[in-house]
Design a protein around this motif. Structure first.
Motif, mmCIF file in Angstrom:
data_model
loop_
_atom_site.group_PDB
_atom_site.id
_atom_site.type_symbol
_atom_site.label_atom_id
_atom_site.label_comp_id
_atom_site.label_asym_id
_atom_site.label_seq_id
_atom_site.Cartn_x
_atom_site.Cartn_y
_atom_site.Cartn_z
ATOM 1 N N ARG A 84 -31.557 1.203 123.107
ATOM 2 C CA ARG A 84 -31.391 1.997 121.888
ATOM 3 C C ARG A 84 -32.301 3.209 121.992
ATOM 4 O O ARG A 84 -33.502 3.077 122.198
ATOM 5 C CB ARG A 84 -31.741 1.156 120.668
ATOM 6 C CG ARG A 84 -31.340 1.802 119.380
ATOM 7 C CD ARG A 84 -31.323 0.780 118.289
ATOM 8 N NE ARG A 84 -30.937 1.348 117.022
ATOM 9 C CZ ARG A 84 -30.876 0.656 115.920
ATOM 10 N NH1 ARG A 84 -31.178 -0.623 115.921
ATOM 11 N NH2 ARG A 84 -30.512 1.227 114.791
ATOM 12 N N HIS A 86 -31.891 5.912 119.693
ATOM 13 C CA HIS A 86 -31.816 6.603 118.410
ATOM 14 C C HIS A 86 -31.397 5.557 117.385
ATOM 15 O O HIS A 86 -30.799 4.547 117.748
ATOM 16 C CB HIS A 86 -30.771 7.723 118.511
ATOM 17 C CG HIS A 86 -30.720 8.650 117.344
ATOM 18 N ND1 HIS A 86 -30.019 8.357 116.202
ATOM 19 C CD2 HIS A 86 -31.264 9.875 117.160
ATOM 20 C CE1 HIS A 86 -30.137 9.366 115.356
ATOM 21 N NE2 HIS A 86 -30.889 10.308 115.910
ATOM 22 N N ARG A 87 -31.683 5.790 116.137
ATOM 23 C CA ARG A 87 -31.281 4.788 115.136
ATOM 24 C C ARG A 87 -29.767 4.623 115.073
ATOM 25 O O ARG A 87 -29.257 3.619 114.618
ATOM 26 C CB ARG A 87 -31.850 5.106 113.759
ATOM 27 C CG ARG A 87 -31.246 6.320 113.121
ATOM 28 C CD ARG A 87 -31.909 6.647 111.801
ATOM 29 N NE ARG A 87 -31.382 7.889 111.318
ATOM 30 C CZ ARG A 87 -30.849 8.058 110.132
ATOM 31 N NH1 ARG A 87 -30.810 7.066 109.286
ATOM 32 N NH2 ARG A 87 -30.380 9.221 109.774
ATOM 33 N N SER A 88 -29.036 5.600 115.593
ATOM 34 C CA SER A 88 -27.579 5.558 115.564
ATOM 35 C C SER A 88 -26.921 5.406 116.935
ATOM 36 O O SER A 88 -25.700 5.419 117.024
ATOM 37 C CB SER A 88 -27.036 6.828 114.912
ATOM 38 O OG SER A 88 -27.486 6.930 113.591
ATOM 39 N N ASN A 102 -35.349 15.609 124.881
ATOM 40 C CA ASN A 102 -34.792 15.361 123.555
ATOM 41 C C ASN A 102 -33.394 14.766 123.521
ATOM 42 O O ASN A 102 -32.912 14.407 122.451
ATOM 43 C CB ASN A 102 -34.774 16.661 122.749
ATOM 44 C CG ASN A 102 -36.163 17.191 122.535
ATOM 45 O OD1 ASN A 102 -37.072 16.447 122.218
ATOM 46 N ND2 ASN A 102 -36.337 18.482 122.746
ATOM 47 N N GLU A 103 -32.726 14.697 124.681
ATOM 48 C CA GLU A 103 -31.363 14.158 124.656
ATOM 49 C C GLU A 103 -30.968 13.551 125.992
ATOM 50 O O GLU A 103 -31.566 13.826 127.021
ATOM 51 C CB GLU A 103 -30.349 15.219 124.245
ATOM 52 C CG GLU A 103 -30.254 16.381 125.193
ATOM 53 C CD GLU A 103 -29.366 17.494 124.665
ATOM 54 O OE1 GLU A 103 -29.144 17.571 123.448
ATOM 55 O OE2 GLU A 103 -28.898 18.284 125.496
ATOM 56 N N PRO A 112 -28.698 12.451 121.135
ATOM 57 C CA PRO A 112 -30.110 12.735 120.855
ATOM 58 C C PRO A 112 -31.003 11.511 121.061
ATOM 59 O O PRO A 112 -30.561 10.372 120.902
ATOM 60 C CB PRO A 112 -30.099 13.141 119.376
ATOM 61 C CG PRO A 112 -28.903 12.457 118.808
ATOM 62 C CD PRO A 112 -27.888 12.407 119.914
ATOM 63 N N ILE A 113 -32.244 11.783 121.432
ATOM 64 C CA ILE A 113 -33.257 10.731 121.525
ATOM 65 C C ILE A 113 -34.089 10.811 120.257
ATOM 66 O O ILE A 113 -34.677 11.852 119.957
ATOM 67 C CB ILE A 113 -34.167 10.921 122.753
ATOM 68 C CG1 ILE A 113 -33.344 10.880 124.040
ATOM 69 C CG2 ILE A 113 -35.268 9.863 122.775
ATOM 70 C CD1 ILE A 113 -34.117 11.258 125.284
ATOM 71 N N GLY A 114 -34.144 9.739 119.501
ATOM 72 C CA GLY A 114 -34.927 9.716 118.265
ATOM 73 C C GLY A 114 -36.415 9.686 118.568
ATOM 74 O O GLY A 114 -36.847 9.078 119.548
ATOM 75 N N THR A 115 -37.195 10.341 117.739
ATOM 76 C CA THR A 115 -38.640 10.411 117.996
ATOM 77 C C THR A 115 -39.292 9.031 118.015
ATOM 78 O O THR A 115 -40.184 8.780 118.814
ATOM 79 C CB THR A 115 -39.343 11.299 116.946
ATOM 80 O OG1 THR A 115 -39.009 10.836 115.640
ATOM 81 C CG2 THR A 115 -38.937 12.746 117.103
ATOM 82 N N TYR A 117 -37.962 6.362 119.056
ATOM 83 C CA TYR A 117 -37.455 5.613 120.206
ATOM 84 C C TYR A 117 -37.863 6.247 121.532
ATOM 85 O O TYR A 117 -37.629 5.670 122.590
ATOM 86 C CB TYR A 117 -35.919 5.527 120.153
ATOM 87 C CG TYR A 117 -35.424 4.723 118.983
ATOM 88 C CD1 TYR A 117 -35.222 3.360 119.086
ATOM 89 C CD2 TYR A 117 -35.175 5.330 117.756
ATOM 90 C CE1 TYR A 117 -34.777 2.615 118.009
ATOM 91 C CE2 TYR A 117 -34.731 4.601 116.666
ATOM 92 C CZ TYR A 117 -34.530 3.242 116.809
ATOM 93 O OH TYR A 117 -34.102 2.508 115.728
ATOM 94 N N ARG A 118 -38.493 7.423 121.491
ATOM 95 C CA ARG A 118 -38.808 8.182 122.700
ATOM 96 C C ARG A 118 -39.741 7.428 123.648
ATOM 97 O O ARG A 118 -39.491 7.347 124.853
ATOM 98 C CB ARG A 118 -39.405 9.535 122.337
ATOM 99 C CG ARG A 118 -39.646 10.418 123.567
ATOM 100 C CD ARG A 118 -39.975 11.853 123.228
ATOM 101 N NE ARG A 118 -38.749 12.488 122.739
ATOM 102 C CZ ARG A 118 -38.641 13.122 121.576
ATOM 103 N NH1 ARG A 118 -39.674 13.216 120.785
ATOM 104 N NH2 ARG A 118 -37.517 13.664 121.209
#
Length: 131
Positions: A84, A86-88, A102-103, A112-115, A117-118
């Motif tokens: 996972r 990103h939250r989505s 960032n992606e 996108p990569i969520g902050t 989850y980075r």
């Protein structure tokens, strides 16, 4: 009067939600989409996208399946080849074609990569590179 109660019981049966039966093996899962139980082969999943309580499973062949399931619940059914980011979004790391800070790109699709989850993604990336 008895006919009335029998009718009410029949109505309740139609309104009671069906249980979703997800048969899971190492190579595939059966998911309920509409009236069908569909076999999804894990190897064919490119990424999974979430919108509230629904997920869309995007496959290599361009097909996608919409399922009423929370992404967190579905995430627990997946192997370590999925992460996972990103939250989505959940991606299959084997399908990764490019990435930046960032992606992630899978077959020219930018995700996108969520902050939050980075850090987990960067740790996972190190294990991919070291293989």
């Amino acid at each position: 009067m008895i006919v009335f109660f029998v009718s009410i019981e029949k109505l309740k049966q139609f309104q009671t939600p069906r249980k979703e039966v997800n048969a899971v093996s190492e190579s595939h899962i059966f998911v309920t989409s509409g009236n069908k139980n569909i076999k999804i082969i894990f190897e064919e999943i490119m990424y999974i996208e979430s919108l509230k309580d629904y997920i869309t499973i995007h496959l290599e062949n361009g097909k996608s399946h919409h399922i009423k399931k929370n992404i967190s619940v579905f995430e627990k059914l997946l192997s370590s080849e999925f992460i996972r980011i990103h939250r989505s979004f959940i991606i299959q790391t084997k399908k990764l074609t490019a990435y930046t800070k960032n992606e992630i790109e899978i077959n020219s699709i930018e995700i996108p990569i969520g902050t939050s989850y980075r850090e987990n993604w960067l740790n996972h990336l190190e294990t991919i590179i070291l293989k």
